[in-house]
Design a protein around this motif. Sequence first.
Motif, PDB file in Angstrom:
ATOM      1  N   LEU A  42       0.826  -1.217   0.000  1.00 17.70           N
ATOM      2  CA  LEU A  42       0.000   0.000   0.000  1.00 17.70           C
ATOM      3  C   LEU A  42       0.856   1.261   0.000  1.00 17.70           C
ATOM      4  O   LEU A  42       0.502   2.269  -0.630  1.00 17.70           O
ATOM      5  N   GLY A  43       2.001   1.231   0.679  1.00 26.14           N
ATOM      6  CA  GLY A  43       2.918   2.363   0.654  1.00 26.14           C
ATOM      7  C   GLY A  43       3.490   2.596  -0.730  1.00 26.14           C
ATOM      8  O   GLY A  43       3.640   3.736  -1.178  1.00 26.14           O
ATOM      9  N   PHE A  44       3.795   1.519  -1.452  1.00 20.89           N
ATOM     10  CA  PHE A  44       4.296   1.650  -2.814  1.00 20.89           C
ATOM     11  C   PHE A  44       3.218   2.206  -3.745  1.00 20.89           C
ATOM     12  O   PHE A  44       3.496   3.084  -4.572  1.00 20.89           O
ATOM     13  N   VAL A  45       1.997   1.732  -3.606  1.00 18.76           N
ATOM     14  CA  VAL A  45       0.894   2.242  -4.429  1.00 18.76           C
ATOM     15  C   VAL A  45       0.653   3.722  -4.137  1.00 18.76           C
ATOM     16  O   VAL A  45       0.440   4.524  -5.061  1.00 18.76           O
ATOM     17  N   ALA A  46       0.704   4.104  -2.875  1.00 17.90           N
ATOM     18  CA  ALA A  46       0.531   5.516  -2.519  1.00 17.90           C
ATOM     19  C   ALA A  46       1.651   6.357  -3.119  1.00 17.90           C
ATOM     20  O   ALA A  46       1.411   7.479  -3.591  1.00 17.90           O
ATOM     21  N   THR A  47       2.874   5.831  -3.133  1.00 14.28           N
ATOM     22  CA  THR A  47       3.997   6.539  -3.747  1.00 14.28           C
ATOM     23  C   THR A  47       3.768   6.737  -5.240  1.00 14.28           C
ATOM     24  O   THR A  47       4.009   7.825  -5.778  1.00 14.28           O
ATOM     25  N   LEU A  48       3.294   5.688  -5.927  1.00 18.42           N
ATOM     26  CA  LEU A  48       3.001   5.809  -7.355  1.00 18.42           C
ATOM     27  C   LEU A  48       1.968   6.901  -7.621  1.00 18.42           C
ATOM     28  O   LEU A  48       2.124   7.703  -8.549  1.00 18.42           O
ATOM     29  N   ILE A  49       0.939   6.932  -6.807  1.00 17.16           N
ATOM     30  CA  ILE A  49      -0.130   7.920  -7.001  1.00 17.16           C
ATOM     31  C   ILE A  49       0.393   9.333  -6.757  1.00 17.16           C
ATOM     32  O   ILE A  49       0.151  10.245  -7.554  1.00 17.16           O
ATOM     33  N   VAL A  50       1.115   9.542  -5.671  1.00 18.00           N
ATOM     34  CA  VAL A  50       1.618  10.877  -5.343  1.00 18.00           C
ATOM     35  C   VAL A  50       2.605  11.374  -6.393  1.00 18.00           C
ATOM     36  O   VAL A  50       2.538  12.532  -6.838  1.00 18.00           O
ATOM     37  N   VAL A  51       3.516  10.522  -6.840  1.00 18.62           N
ATOM     38  CA  VAL A  51       4.496  10.935  -7.845  1.00 18.62           C
ATOM     39  C   VAL A  51       3.808  11.243  -9.169  1.00 18.62           C
ATOM     40  O   VAL A  51       4.134  12.237  -9.832  1.00 18.62           O
ATOM     41  N   SER A  52       2.833  10.421  -9.568  1.00 21.37           N
ATOM     42  CA  SER A  52       2.160  10.674 -10.841  1.00 21.37           C
ATOM     43  C   SER A  52       1.307  11.945 -10.790  1.00 21.37           C
ATOM     44  O   SER A  52       1.182  12.651 -11.792  1.00 21.37           O
ATOM     45  N   LEU A  53       0.738  12.267  -9.641  1.00 24.81           N
ATOM     46  CA  LEU A  53      -0.061  13.488  -9.514  1.00 24.81           C
ATOM     47  C   LEU A  53       0.805  14.745  -9.457  1.00 24.81           C
ATOM     48  O   LEU A  53       0.377  15.817  -9.898  1.00 24.81           O
ATOM     49  N   THR A  54       2.007  14.643  -8.918  1.00 23.95           N
ATOM     50  CA  THR A  54       2.872  15.815  -8.777  1.00 23.95           C
ATOM     51  C   THR A  54       3.908  15.927  -9.886  1.00 23.95           C
ATOM     52  O   THR A  54       4.747  16.824  -9.858  1.00 23.95           O
ATOM     53  N   MET A  55       3.871  15.073 -10.859  1.00 26.96           N
ATOM     54  CA  MET A  55       4.868  15.073 -11.932  1.00 26.96           C
ATOM     55  C   MET A  55       4.743  16.301 -12.837  1.00 26.96           C
ATOM     56  O   MET A  55       5.748  16.837 -13.302  1.00 26.96           O
ATOM     57  N   ASN A  56       3.527  16.764 -13.094  1.00 19.38           N
ATOM     58  CA  ASN A  56       3.300  17.854 -14.047  1.00 19.38           C
ATOM     59  C   ASN A  56       3.084  19.205 -13.382  1.00 19.38           C
ATOM     60  O   ASN A  56       2.505  20.100 -13.974  1.00 19.38           O
ATOM     61  N   ILE A  57       3.538  19.364 -12.159  1.00 22.77           N
ATOM     62  CA  ILE A  57       3.393  20.645 -11.472  1.00 22.77           C
ATOM     63  C   ILE A  57       4.364  21.649 -12.105  1.00 22.77           C
ATOM     64  O   ILE A  57       5.525  21.328 -12.383  1.00 22.77           O
ATOM     65  N   ASP A  58       3.891  22.878 -12.329  1.00 17.10           N
ATOM     66  CA  ASP A  58       4.729  23.919 -12.918  1.00 17.10           C
ATOM     67  C   ASP A  58       5.759  24.379 -11.889  1.00 17.10           C
ATOM     68  O   ASP A  58       5.410  24.854 -10.805  1.00 17.10           O
ATOM     69  N   ARG A  59       7.030  24.228 -12.232  1.00 21.48           N
ATOM     70  CA  ARG A  59       8.109  24.582 -11.310  1.00 21.48           C
ATOM     71  C   ARG A  59       8.822  25.866 -11.725  1.00 21.48           C
ATOM     72  O   ARG A  59       9.958  26.101 -11.337  1.00 21.48           O
ATOM     73  N   GLY A  60       8.224  26.634 -12.549  1.00 21.31           N
ATOM     74  CA  GLY A  60       8.824  27.904 -12.970  1.00 21.31           C
ATOM     75  C   GLY A  60       9.932  27.700 -13.985  1.00 21.31           C
ATOM     76  O   GLY A  60       9.781  26.996 -14.970  1.00 21.31           O
ATOM     77  N   ASP A  61      11.086  28.319 -13.708  1.00 19.74           N
ATOM     78  CA  ASP A  61      12.214  28.266 -14.638  1.00 19.74           C
ATOM     79  C   ASP A  61      13.102  27.038 -14.434  1.00 19.74           C
ATOM     80  O   ASP A  61      14.082  26.862 -15.146  1.00 19.74           O
ATOM     81  N   GLN A  62      12.791  26.185 -13.462  1.00 20.37           N
ATOM     82  CA  GLN A  62      13.637  25.022 -13.201  1.00 20.37           C
ATOM     83  C   GLN A  62      13.492  24.000 -14.319  1.00 20.37           C
ATOM     84  O   GLN A  62      12.394  23.742 -14.807  1.00 20.37           O
ATOM     85  N   GLN A  63      14.607  23.422 -14.704  1.00 18.34           N
ATOM     86  CA  GLN A  63      14.592  22.411 -15.736  1.00 18.34           C
ATOM     87  C   GLN A  63      14.405  21.042 -15.075  1.00 18.34           C
ATOM     88  O   GLN A  63      15.047  20.737 -14.068  1.00 18.34           O
ATOM     89  N   GLU A  64      13.523  20.208 -15.628  1.00 14.06           N
ATOM     90  CA  GLU A  64      13.244  18.894 -15.059  1.00 14.06           C
ATOM     91  C   GLU A  64      14.371  17.943 -15.431  1.00 14.06           C
ATOM     92  O   GLU A  64      14.670  17.736 -16.604  1.00 14.06           O
ATOM     93  N   THR A  65      15.032  17.370 -14.411  1.00 12.14           N
ATOM     94  CA  THR A  65      16.158  16.465 -14.662  1.00 12.14           C
ATOM     95  C   THR A  65      15.867  15.045 -14.230  1.00 12.14           C
ATOM     96  O   THR A  65      16.607  14.148 -14.589  1.00 12.14           O
ATOM     97  N   ALA A  66      14.836  14.827 -13.444  1.00 14.47           N
ATOM     98  CA  ALA A  66      14.540  13.486 -12.942  1.00 14.47           C
ATOM     99  C   ALA A  66      13.394  12.873 -13.737  1.00 14.47           C
ATOM    100  O   ALA A  66      12.403  13.532 -14.033  1.00 14.47           O
TER     101      ALA A  66
END
Length: 130
Positions: A42-66
């Motif tokens: 369940l912890g792994f599934v929660a991690t998948l959900i949180v990462v997928s929901l926060t992946m497309n957040i606008d971070r301003g001028d920062q370049q996505e490296t991960a």
Amino acid sequence: MSSTDRPDERPAPAPNAVSSSDEVTIRRAPKFGVFIVGGAVLGFVATLIVVSLTMNIDRGDQQETASFGSLVGYFSLWGVTIGAFIGAVVAVVLDRVFARRAARLTAERVEVELPPETIDGEIEDHGDRP
């Protein structure tokens, strides 16, 4: 209810049987491994959900490296560990609750001696056995 269910009408043990009574505790107990592994999953599934929901957040001028995989790999270390810990805590709490609801009963142990051996040290054959 048959006549053998009542304690006062129990058949007497055979002459070569020895009986003794012990007090036993009957209770339900959770399987700790199942709770720990379940919490980790369940912890792994929660991690998948949180990462997928926060992946497309606008971070301003920062370049996505991960990449998505590297983020899931890193944060799943935290998610799996916290999930396993929570699963273990739930198992301990359930164990305490079930221990309070335990029933004390008296069990009767009957030891019966085997029938004597036949001639030449062989035991009688009672039917077809493979």
